[in-house]
Design an enzyme around this catalytic site. Structure first.
Site, mmCIF file in Angstrom:
data_model
loop_
_atom_site.group_PDB
_atom_site.id
_atom_site.type_symbol
_atom_site.label_atom_id
_atom_site.label_comp_id
_atom_site.label_asym_id
_atom_site.label_seq_id
_atom_site.Cartn_x
_atom_site.Cartn_y
_atom_site.Cartn_z
ATOM 1 N N ARG A 65 7.528 -72.307 69.681
ATOM 2 C CA ARG A 65 8.043 -72.955 70.886
ATOM 3 C C ARG A 65 9.023 -72.068 71.624
ATOM 4 O O ARG A 65 9.561 -72.473 72.647
ATOM 5 C CB ARG A 65 8.750 -74.242 70.489
ATOM 6 C CG ARG A 65 7.968 -75.512 70.816
ATOM 7 C CD ARG A 65 8.817 -76.665 70.360
ATOM 8 N NE ARG A 65 8.479 -77.917 70.951
ATOM 9 C CZ ARG A 65 7.632 -78.791 70.439
ATOM 10 N NH1 ARG A 65 6.980 -78.511 69.350
ATOM 11 N NH2 ARG A 65 7.428 -79.953 71.043
ATOM 12 N N ARG A 78 1.631 -93.264 75.037
ATOM 13 C CA ARG A 78 1.158 -92.748 73.735
ATOM 14 C C ARG A 78 1.485 -93.718 72.603
ATOM 15 O O ARG A 78 2.571 -94.259 72.526
ATOM 16 C CB ARG A 78 1.826 -91.401 73.450
ATOM 17 C CG ARG A 78 1.608 -90.925 72.016
ATOM 18 C CD ARG A 78 1.817 -89.449 71.846
ATOM 19 N NE ARG A 78 3.098 -88.953 72.303
ATOM 20 C CZ ARG A 78 3.371 -87.662 72.451
ATOM 21 N NH1 ARG A 78 2.461 -86.752 72.173
ATOM 22 N NH2 ARG A 78 4.552 -87.275 72.864
ATOM 23 N N ARG A 130 13.180 -82.912 77.110
ATOM 24 C CA ARG A 130 12.074 -82.197 76.454
ATOM 25 C C ARG A 130 11.334 -81.335 77.474
ATOM 26 O O ARG A 130 10.934 -80.205 77.182
ATOM 27 C CB ARG A 130 11.117 -83.192 75.772
ATOM 28 C CG ARG A 130 11.733 -83.818 74.522
ATOM 29 C CD ARG A 130 10.952 -85.028 74.040
ATOM 30 N NE ARG A 130 9.614 -84.688 73.603
ATOM 31 C CZ ARG A 130 8.606 -85.559 73.536
ATOM 32 N NH1 ARG A 130 8.798 -86.826 73.878
ATOM 33 N NH2 ARG A 130 7.429 -85.166 73.119
#
Ligand code: ADP
Ligand code: AMP
Length: 214
Positions: A88, A127, A170
């Site tokens: 990441r 989700r 995020r």
């Protein structure tokens, strides 16, 4: 074949990694799933990771790198793996290269799933994840049999960090810390750009084409 998925949160990495793994017969190595499992088990590592995850921040390298280094050496990963959620950052990518080089292996493809920010929030807030199977659903785009039960009747979970106030940091972290991997892997000739907008099956086909899988 060792494959890495990158892309913003909610781009469909987990959904597509599950499908590619089934196709290739290799394990999915998802650092987010591993950290959530550690948190659920109440381990020291899980507690440490939780401090960062609930804020939408990246957990420190010393927490996550050891997990990946061990996991890629397990027997089921010998024929290959699909890494989802790692690396990441560019420093994580450098470490991954070193870990793999020591094992005499190297990444074959880095699949970048491209999805505009405007679609991300809707994907993330819809989700739901199966408690036992980890199967990923979307209330609108990939609906489970009922809003709180998946196939086989398993309970569906809503991730704590999928709340809008945690999604924003995020996304900021993705742009600041993860997006530089696009140029970094591009320079190595490993980047395969795939349009992540469209039906799940169509995206799967585009990924198979991009990495030469049939
Ligand atoms: P990531 O692992 O990149 O965070 P997920 O695979 O968990 O993303 O997908 C995020 C949400 O978007 C899930 O609810 C999933 O069902 C949904 N989703 C995945 N791919 C698509 C797609 N092509 N179209 C619409 N929704 C999708
Ligand atoms: P994900 O399931 O990939 O969306 O990851 C959920 C959360 O786990 C992230 O927001 C981070 O807090 C943490 N995480 C997962 N993978 C990494 C990583 N490679 N480096 C740092 N933090 C990570």
């Amino acid at each position: 074949m060792d494959v890495v998925f990158i892309g913003p949160p909610g781009a469909g990495k987990g959904t597509q990694a599950q499908r590619l793994c089934a196709k290739l017969g290799v394990p999915q190595i998802a650092t987010g799933d591993m950290l959530r499992a550690a948190r659920k088990a109440g381990t020291e590592l899980g507690r440490k990771a939780d401090e960062f995850m609930k804020l939408g921040a990246l957990v420190p390298d010393e927490v996550v790198i050891g997990l990946v280094e061990e996991r890629v050496q397990e027997p089921d990963a010998a024929p290959g793996f699909v890494l989802d959620g790692f690396p990441r950052t560019v420093p994580q990518a450098e470490i991954l290269d070193k870990i793999l080089a020591k094992l005499g292996r190297a990444i074959a493809h880095v699949v970048l799933l491209e999805v505009p920010d405007a679609l991300i929030l809707e994907r993330i807030t819809g989700r739901r994840v199966g408690e036992t199977t980890g199967r990923i659903y979307h209330l609108k785009y990939d609906p489970p049999p009922s809003p709180d039960r998946g196939e086989g009747g398993e309970r569906l979970l809503l991730r704590e960090d999928d709340r809008e106030d945690v999604v924003r940091p995020r996304l900021v972290n993705y742009s600041a810390l993860t997006a530089p991997l696009v140029a970094w892997y591009g320079n190595k000739g490993l980047l395969r750009r795939v349009d992540g907008v469209g039906a799940v099956d169509d995206v799967t086909q585009a990924i198979f084409r991009a990495i030469g899988a049939r």
